[in-house]
Every structure is written in C-alpha cells, then in structure tokens.
Design an enzyme around this catalytic site. Structure first.
Site, PDB file in Angstrom:
ATOM      1  N   HIS A 196       0.614  -1.419  -0.040  1.00  0.00           N
ATOM      2  CA  HIS A 196       0.111  -0.166   0.055  1.00  0.00           C
ATOM      3  C   HIS A 196       0.754   1.437  -0.019  1.00  0.00           C
ATOM      4  O   HIS A 196       0.493   2.401  -0.781  1.00  0.00           O
ATOM      5  CB  HIS A 196      -1.014  -0.050   1.340  1.00  0.00           C
ATOM      6  CG  HIS A 196      -1.823  -1.181   1.639  1.00  0.00           C
ATOM      7  ND1 HIS A 196      -1.796  -2.080   2.163  1.00  0.00           N
ATOM      8  CD2 HIS A 196      -2.974  -1.565   0.799  1.00  0.00           C
ATOM      9  CE1 HIS A 196      -2.747  -2.899   2.221  1.00  0.00           C
ATOM     10  NE2 HIS A 196      -3.677  -2.518   1.181  1.00  0.00           N
ATOM     11  N   SER A 237      -2.733  -8.115   2.766  1.00  0.00           N
ATOM     12  CA  SER A 237      -3.311  -7.745   4.268  1.00  0.00           C
ATOM     13  C   SER A 237      -3.589  -9.206   4.970  1.00  0.00           C
ATOM     14  O   SER A 237      -3.659  -9.285   6.011  1.00  0.00           O
ATOM     15  CB  SER A 237      -4.548  -7.071   4.301  1.00  0.00           C
ATOM     16  OG  SER A 237      -4.331  -5.842   3.608  1.00  0.00           O
TER      17      SER A 237
HETATM   18  P1  AMP Z   1      -6.284  -3.831  -0.596  1.00  0.00           P
HETATM   19  O1  AMP Z   1      -6.220  -2.923   0.629  1.00  0.00           O
HETATM   20  O2  AMP Z   1      -5.873  -5.199  -0.506  1.00  0.00           O
HETATM   21  O3  AMP Z   1      -7.715  -3.789  -1.129  1.00  0.00           O
HETATM   22  O4  AMP Z   1      -5.496  -3.115  -1.573  1.00  0.00           O
HETATM   23  C1  AMP Z   1      -5.511  -1.552  -1.763  1.00  0.00           C
HETATM   24  C2  AMP Z   1      -4.617  -1.473  -3.067  1.00  0.00           C
HETATM   25  O5  AMP Z   1      -3.151  -2.065  -2.707  1.00  0.00           O
HETATM   26  C3  AMP Z   1      -4.739  -2.260  -4.448  1.00  0.00           C
HETATM   27  O6  AMP Z   1      -4.740  -1.291  -5.470  1.00  0.00           O
HETATM   28  C4  AMP Z   1      -3.881  -3.305  -4.256  1.00  0.00           C
HETATM   29  O7  AMP Z   1      -3.597  -4.099  -5.471  1.00  0.00           O
HETATM   30  C5  AMP Z   1      -2.734  -2.758  -3.621  1.00  0.00           C
HETATM   31  N1  AMP Z   1      -1.869  -3.636  -3.189  1.00  0.00           N
HETATM   32  C6  AMP Z   1      -2.279  -4.678  -2.260  1.00  0.00           C
HETATM   33  N2  AMP Z   1      -1.064  -5.413  -2.083  1.00  0.00           N
HETATM   34  C7  AMP Z   1      -0.070  -5.124  -2.732  1.00  0.00           C
HETATM   35  C8  AMP Z   1       1.175  -5.354  -3.000  1.00  0.00           C
HETATM   36  N3  AMP Z   1       1.876  -6.380  -2.584  1.00  0.00           N
HETATM   37  N4  AMP Z   1       1.992  -4.779  -4.142  1.00  0.00           N
HETATM   38  C9  AMP Z   1       1.570  -3.582  -4.791  1.00  0.00           C
HETATM   39  N5  AMP Z   1       0.245  -3.134  -4.556  1.00  0.00           N
HETATM   40  C10 AMP Z   1      -0.497  -4.042  -3.578  1.00  0.00           C
END
Ligand code: AMP
Length: 257
Positions: free
Chosen positions: A34, A183
């Site tokens: 993130h 997460s």
């Molecule tokens: P989430 O909180 O899992 O919905 O993720 C929020 C944003 O962070 C989304 O655009 C995800 O693709 C991005 N994201 C989550 N994990 C990663 C990671 N390991 N590397 C890059 N972006 C991430």
C-alpha cells in the site's frame, strides 16, 4: 493529516486544497505494498488521499469478511508518517444510500479468473471504485498489479464511462521470500506462512505448465482455485488454512517466452 468522514468533508477538502489530487483506495491492514502506491502518488501529485473501507459487497464469503484484518490505529500512524494529506473513512450507509440497488457490472473478464468462483466479486469492486472516484474526483488513482485483474477491470470501467481519472498500475511488492504482500497474510498460521512462498516460486517457474503447477500445489497442501496463463501473464489463486479460517492468496507473474 485530515480524517474525512462525509462526502461534504471530501469535497470541501478538495476545493480548499489547491493542486492535483492522487487517490489510493484500500481496505486497511496496510503494508509496504500500500505504501508503495502512496509514495508514487506523493511523487506525482500535490495531495494524496487514501481511503480505508472494507467493502462488504465484494465479499462472497462471510467468513472472509468477518476475518478481514483490522489494524486501524497502526494504519493511521503509517499514513501520517508517509505524508498522506487526508484519509477518507466512509461507512456502508454513506457509500450505499441505495443499499446496493445500483451496481456496475462488467460481463466478460470479470467472469474469469478470480470472478469464476467468486460470483459478484468484481461487481462489488467496480461499484465501490466508481463511487469513490466520483466522490474524491482525483486526477490520478493508484492500484497494485498484485490485483492485476482488478486493475485491468478498473481501467476498462474508467474508459467505458468516460471518467476523468487516470488509473496508474504499480508493481507488486513482495516479502524477501517472494510472497506477495497482502493484508490477508496476517491471518496465515506460522506453518502456512512457512509454506506460502512455494506459491510464487511455482508460478514463476517457466518450465512448468499451468497443470503441472496446479498438481504440485495440490500435493503441497494448497487448495487451488486456478492457475491460468493469459495474455503473457500467469495468474494463480489458492486457499490456505481450514474452513474456520480460510486465507485466500492471489499472485501473478509475467511469462517470459
Ligand atoms: P487492498 O487493501 O488489498 O484492497 O489493496 C489496496 C490497493 O493496494 C490495491 O490497489 C492493491 O492492488 C494494492 N496492493 C495490495 N497489495 C499490494 C502489493 N503487495 N504490491 C502492490 N500493491 C498492492
């Protein structure tokens, strides 16, 4: 760092603060993945707004929603330290005054890969992203390639509905052993966390077919949802843990031919 709780708060913040706005939507339980999006936004825009909202309409498994990690106090500290201008923390009532009577549905790619066994998942994702983009109205919004299918569907939606935000894809941030940061990794037992790097290792093995990878993952005790190579990328999804605490992991790698 401002905490924004209403649509009026966000709109007023956008009007008062001069300059371009970069937006990073998240579901909280933040990690370096993130923060890489936040850093990119900080480099490319004047103000960065992050949203934290665990969107129930994209969960088709109630256990998964109930077990979704919540580390809000830490999240806010991390965002403040990262130089974020404001955090938007909406509620269901605020985002869904229609109680999800209206939705954004994509009828092709959203039915494949993660959408095949998670009916309605991407409709929930696209609907909430549409709402958030319409509230925040950022010049740029940042999404991770870890959720490559989501990134591609969001780009498609923005084109289809002539939205004015530029969607920027950012590379996957990984742990040292190759596991994509997520997460949900917080919910892995230490035994499953120990096994988990095999998922990326096998996906990245260009000598193996999708079927061979699936077989090896099965044998190693992963429950495989899919391993599919498409458009120069190999995509995979597995579930670890048991029925009481299933942990879904997804990943994708570029296929070098
Ligand atoms: P989430 O909180 O899992 O919905 O993720 C929020 C944003 O962070 C989304 O655009 C995800 O693709 C991005 N994201 C989550 N994990 C990663 C990671 N390991 N590397 C890059 N972006 C991430």
């Amino acid at each position: 760092m401002k905490i924004l709780k209403s649509i009026a708060d966000v709109r007023t913040f956008g009007k008062v603060a001069a300059g371009s706005v970069g937006f990073v939507p998240t579901m909280g339980a933040l990690h370096q993945g993130h923060l890489s999006l936040v850093e990119r936004s900080r480099n490319e825009t004047d103000l960065t707004i992050v949203s934290i909202y665990v969107n129930p309409t994209q969960f088709n498994n109630q256990n998964d929603l109930a077990n979704y990690p919540d580390t809000l106090t830490l999240d806010l500290q991390m965002l403040e330290a990262a130089g974020v201008s404001a955090v938007f923390m909406p509620t269901y009532e605020l985002l869904y005054p229609d109680n999800f009577a209206y939705e954004v549905d994509e009828k092709q790619f959203s039915r494949e890969l993660c959408g095949a066994n998670r009916p309605g998942h991407f409709t929930g994702v696209l609907t909430v992203v549409m709402k958030l983009l319409n509230i925040v109205k950022p010049q740029k919004a940042y999404f991770g390639e870890k959720d490559f299918q989501q990134l591609s569907l969001v780009k498609g939606m923005v084109e289809a509905f002539f939205l004015e935000t530029e969607i920027i894809g950012c590379p996957i941030i990984r742990e040292d052993d190759g596991l994509a940061m997520s997460s949900r990794n917080l919910n892995l037992t230490s035994c499953d966390r120990g096994k988990s790097p095999l998922f990326n290792k096998l996906l990245s093995n260009a000598m193996l077919s999708d079927e061979e990878i699936q077989t090896r993952l099965d044998l190693a005790g992963f429950e495989v949802d899919y391993v599919v190579t498409k458009d120069g990328r190999r995509f995979g999804a597995v579930v670890m843990g048991d029925d009481a605490g299933p942990v879904r992991l997804i990943d994708n790698v570029e296929v070098v031919s």
